[in-house]
Design an enzyme around this catalytic site. Structure first.
Site, PDB file in Angstrom:
ATOM      1  N   LYS A  41       0.841  -1.206   0.000  1.00 35.04           N
ATOM      2  CA  LYS A  41       0.000   0.000   0.000  1.00 35.04           C
ATOM      3  C   LYS A  41       0.873   1.251   0.000  1.00 35.04           C
ATOM      4  O   LYS A  41       1.880   1.301   0.729  1.00 35.04           O
ATOM      5  CB  LYS A  41      -0.909  -0.025   1.236  1.00 35.04           C
ATOM      6  CG  LYS A  41      -1.893   1.124   1.324  1.00 35.04           C
ATOM      7  CD  LYS A  41      -2.839   0.936   2.504  1.00 35.04           C
ATOM      8  CE  LYS A  41      -3.881   2.039   2.608  1.00 35.04           C
ATOM      9  NZ  LYS A  41      -4.855   1.795   3.701  1.00 35.04           N
ATOM     10  N   SER A  49      -9.561   1.806   3.018  1.00 28.58           N
ATOM     11  CA  SER A  49      -8.721   2.556   2.120  1.00 28.58           C
ATOM     12  C   SER A  49      -7.714   1.707   1.338  1.00 28.58           C
ATOM     13  O   SER A  49      -7.116   2.203   0.378  1.00 28.58           O
ATOM     14  CB  SER A  49      -7.960   3.626   2.900  1.00 28.58           C
ATOM     15  OG  SER A  49      -7.129   3.041   3.887  1.00 28.58           O
ATOM     16  N   SER A  62      -9.968  -0.701   7.113  1.00 27.44           N
ATOM     17  CA  SER A  62      -9.386  -0.512   5.774  1.00 27.44           C
ATOM     18  C   SER A  62      -8.663  -1.717   5.189  1.00 27.44           C
ATOM     19  O   SER A  62      -8.297  -1.696   4.013  1.00 27.44           O
ATOM     20  CB  SER A  62      -8.438   0.687   5.766  1.00 27.44           C
ATOM     21  OG  SER A  62      -9.177   1.872   5.859  1.00 27.44           O
TER      22      SER A  62
END
Lengths: 64, 467
Positions: free
Chosen positions: B76, B146, B170
C-alpha cells in the site's frame, strides 16, 4: 447556522493558522456542530461507566 | 499469477518456476489490467526483478528463507520503500523518494518477498472508495478502502498477497468487497514505523491475500517487536503453525447481533447465517449475543480519528489545503478545532467499548466473536447511501460500523469470503479473537474458507481472463 457560531469558527480557523481561501467559516461551523452532536451521543455511556479512565491502556490486555 | 502463496512456494521449490518468472508474470499482469483496474500507483520493475534474481540465487544455493521467499507481493502506498516516493494517495505529498524502508518492508524483504509495486489508497488512508480503483467483480463498483488497490490487486490475481492498513476497517472492507482474505492483527503486532499514520490509537498493518494461508505467511513475516514502535513491545510469540487446518471442534463462537451489526442487507444476512450453520456443522458451539456499548462505535471512532489525523496533518492543512479532498479536509479541520474534551471523551468511549468486548468474551466463555464483515456488498462508484428497511445510511458509515469495534478494542479480526449476493458480489465473514490470539481467529477462518460453497470463483477482471 447562527452568526455567533460562524464568527466563532472564523476566529478558530484564524487562531489555528488556517487562513487559506478554501476554508469557509459557515461550512466549518456546520461541520463542528454535527461532530459535536455525534460526540454528545457518548455522554450517557461515558458518564455511567465505572471504569477508571486510563485503566484499559494500552489498548488491549494480555491473553488470559 | 492466479495462485495462492503456498502453491507458488511449491512451484519455486520444485523448480517449476523461478522468482524471476513469477515476478515477470506479476508485472505483466499489472500492466495488462492496469488501465481497467487502477490498483497500482507505481510498479518497481527494476527493483523487483533485481531482488527476484537475488532470491533465485539464494534459493539455488540452499539458503533457507521464509514462506514468502521469491513470491511477488504488493505494498500500500502509505508504506515507505527505500528509493521510492510515498504519496498516500494525495496530491499534497511530494514525489521525492524516501531514504529507507519501513520496518515491515525490511522484514518482508529479509524473508525474500519481492515487492512489485505500490497500490492505490484512498487519500490519506481515510475513506472507503479508493478512486480510481475498480472492483474486479464489477468495474462500476468500488473495491472498498482505504486499501482498495491492495484488495483489487489480490482479487484480480496479480499478486497472491498485498499489505494494507486498517484504522476503521481498511483491510477488512476491501477484503470483503473484493472477495479476498484480510487480516487485521492485534494492535501492536506489526510495526508502524515508516508508515504514514492516520490515527496512532487505531492504526494497524496487516496482509490481504487470496487465501487464509497467504495471510498467515504475510503476518508471520511482518510481525514482531520493533524499538521504533513502542506499541509492538512485549507481545507474545505468534504461533500459527497448523492453525489453518486445525478445525473448530469444541470452540465456542459468539455470533454478534444488534447495533452496529444491524441493519443488514438481506443477502448478507443470509450468507452470514449459512456460514454460522457451517461452523456449527463443523463442531463449533454457537452462542448468540449482543454488546450494547458497540452502538457508540461510530461516535468513538470518528471522535478519535479526527483529532489525531488533524494534529498529524496540521502543517499540510495550513500550507496546501486546496490539494486535499474537501470531505477529508473537513474531517481534519474539525479534528483540529474541536475541544480537547471531546477527544478525551472518545478515548474514554474506546476504553469502555474495549472493556465491554472483553467482558463478552469472559461472560459467554467464547473463543471468537463473528459477524458479517460489512452490512452490504460493493457500492457503485457514485453511490452515497445504502437503503435498508430501517432507512438510509451513508456508505462510509455503513462499512465502518461493523469493522471499527475491533480497531477501538485492538483485537485481531479477519475477513474471509463466505459467499456472494444475488448480483454475484462477494460477501465477507468477520472473525475476531482475544488479544494476540490470531491463532484461534485463523482456525475459524480456515473452516469458513474450506466450507465456502462459492470458493474458487474468480472475478471478471482477472489475470486468467486477460491472458
Amino acid at each position: 447556522m447562527d452568526d455567533n457560531a460562524i464568527s466563532r469558527a472564523r476566529s478558530q480557523l484564524s487562531s489555528a493558522g488556517l487562513t487559506h481561501e478554501v476554508f469557509d467559516a459557515q461550512e466549518v461551523a456546520a461541520d463542528l456542530a454535527e461532530r459535536t452532536t455525534l460526540s454528545e451521543s457518548l455522554d450517557e455511556m461515558v458518564t455511567a461507566s465505572e471504569l477508571v479512565p486510563g485503566s484499559a491502556l494500552p489498548a488491549v490486555r494480555p491473553p488470559g | 499469477m492466479s495462485a495462492h502463496v503456498a502453491e507458488l512456494a511449491a512451484a519455486l521449490k520444485s523448480g517449476e518456476a523461478t522468482s524471476t518468472s513469477l515476478t515477470e508474470s506479476a508485472l505483466a499482469a499489472a500492466g495488462d489490467l492496469g488501465d481497467h483496474l487502477g490498483a497500482f500507483v507505481l510498479l518497481d520493475e527494476e527493483g523487483a526483478l533485481e531482488r527476484a534474481s537475488r532470491t533465485d540465487e539464494a534459493l539455488a544455493s540452499g539458503v533457507q528463507l521464509g514462506p514468502l521467499a521469491g513470491i511477488p507481493i504488493a505494498m500500500k502506498d502509505i508504506v515507505d520503500m527505500e528509493a521510492l516516493p510515498t504519496r498516500a494517495g494525495s496530491e499534497a505529498y511530494p514525489d521525492e523518494p524516501v531514504a529507507r524502508d519501513a520496518t515491515l518492508v525490511a522484514k518482508l524483504r529479509a524473508e525474500g518477498a519481492v515487492i512489485v509495486g505500490k497500490t492505490t489508497t484512498h487519500e490519506l488512508a481515510c475513506g472507503v472508495y479508493s478512486a480510481p480503483v475498480s472492483n474486479p467483480w464489477s468495474p462500476d463498483r468500488i473495491p472498498g478502502g482505504s486499501s482498495g488497490g491492495s484488495g483489487a490487486a489480490v482479487a484480480s490475481g496479480i499478486v497472491p498477497m498485498a499489505v494494507g492498513s486498517d484504522t476503521g476497517g481498511s483491510i477488512r472492507i476491501p477484503a470483503s468487497l473484493c472477495g479476498v482474505v484480510g487480516l487485521k492483527p492485534t494492535y501492536g503486532r506489526v510495526s508502524r514505523f515508516g508508515v504514514e499514520p492516520l490515527s496512532w490509537s487505531l492504526d494497524h498493518l496487516g496482509p490481504l491475500a487470496s487465501s487464509v494461508e497467504g495471510c498467515v505467511a504475510g503476518l508471520q513475516a511482518m510481525a514482531g517487536d520493533d524499538p521504533l514502535d513502542p506499541a509492538t513491545a512485549g507481545q507474545p510469540p505468534l504461533d500459527l503453525e497448523g492453525a489453518v487446518s486445525a478445525g473448530v471442534e469444541s470452540l465456542r463462537v459468539g455470533v454478534l447481533h444488534g447495533p452496529p451489526f444491524e441493519p443488514l442487507h438481506p443477502d448478507v444476512a443470509a450468507a452470514t447465517a449459512a456460514t454460522v450453520g457451517r461452523l456449527d456443522a463443523a463442531g463449533a458451539h454457537i452462542v448468540d449475543l449482543s454488546i450494547p456499548e458497540l452502538a457508540h462505535t461510530i461516535a468513538a471512532e470518528f471522535g478519535i480519528v479526527g483529532p489525531e489525523a488533524g494534529a498529524y496533518h496540521q502543517e499540510m492543512l495550513r500550507d496546501n489545503p486546496d490539494l486535499i479532498d474537501p470531505e477529508i479536509r473537513s474531517l481534519l479541520v474539525a479534528g483540529l478545532l474541536l475541544p480537547a474534551s471531546q477527544y478525551i471523551k472518545a478515548l474514554r468511549a474506546k476504553e469502555i467499548i474495549s472493556d465491554a468486548i472483553r467482558r463478552a468474551f469472559e461472560e459467554h466463555e467464547v473463543d471468537v466473536l463473528v459477524s458479517p464483515t460489512l452490512p452490504a456488498t460493493a457500492a457503485l462508484k457514485d453511490q452515497d447511501e445504502f437503503e435498508y428497511s430501517a432507512g438510509t445510511e451513508p456508505v462510509t458509515v455503513s462499512y465502518v460500523r461493523t469493522t471499527a469495534p475491533f480497531n477501538l478494542s485492538g483485537l485481531p479480526a479477519i475477513s474471509v469470503p463466505s459467499g456472494h449476493d444475488s448480483a454475484g458480489l462477494p460477501v465477507g465473514f468477520q472473525i475476531a479473537g482475544r488479544p494476540y490470539d490470531e491463532r484461534t481467529v485463523v482456525r475459524v477462518a480456515g473452516v469458513v474458507e474450506e466450507t465456502n460453497p462459492d470458493g474458487g470463483r474468480t472475478p471478471p477482471l482477472h489475470v486468467e481472463e486477460a491472458t
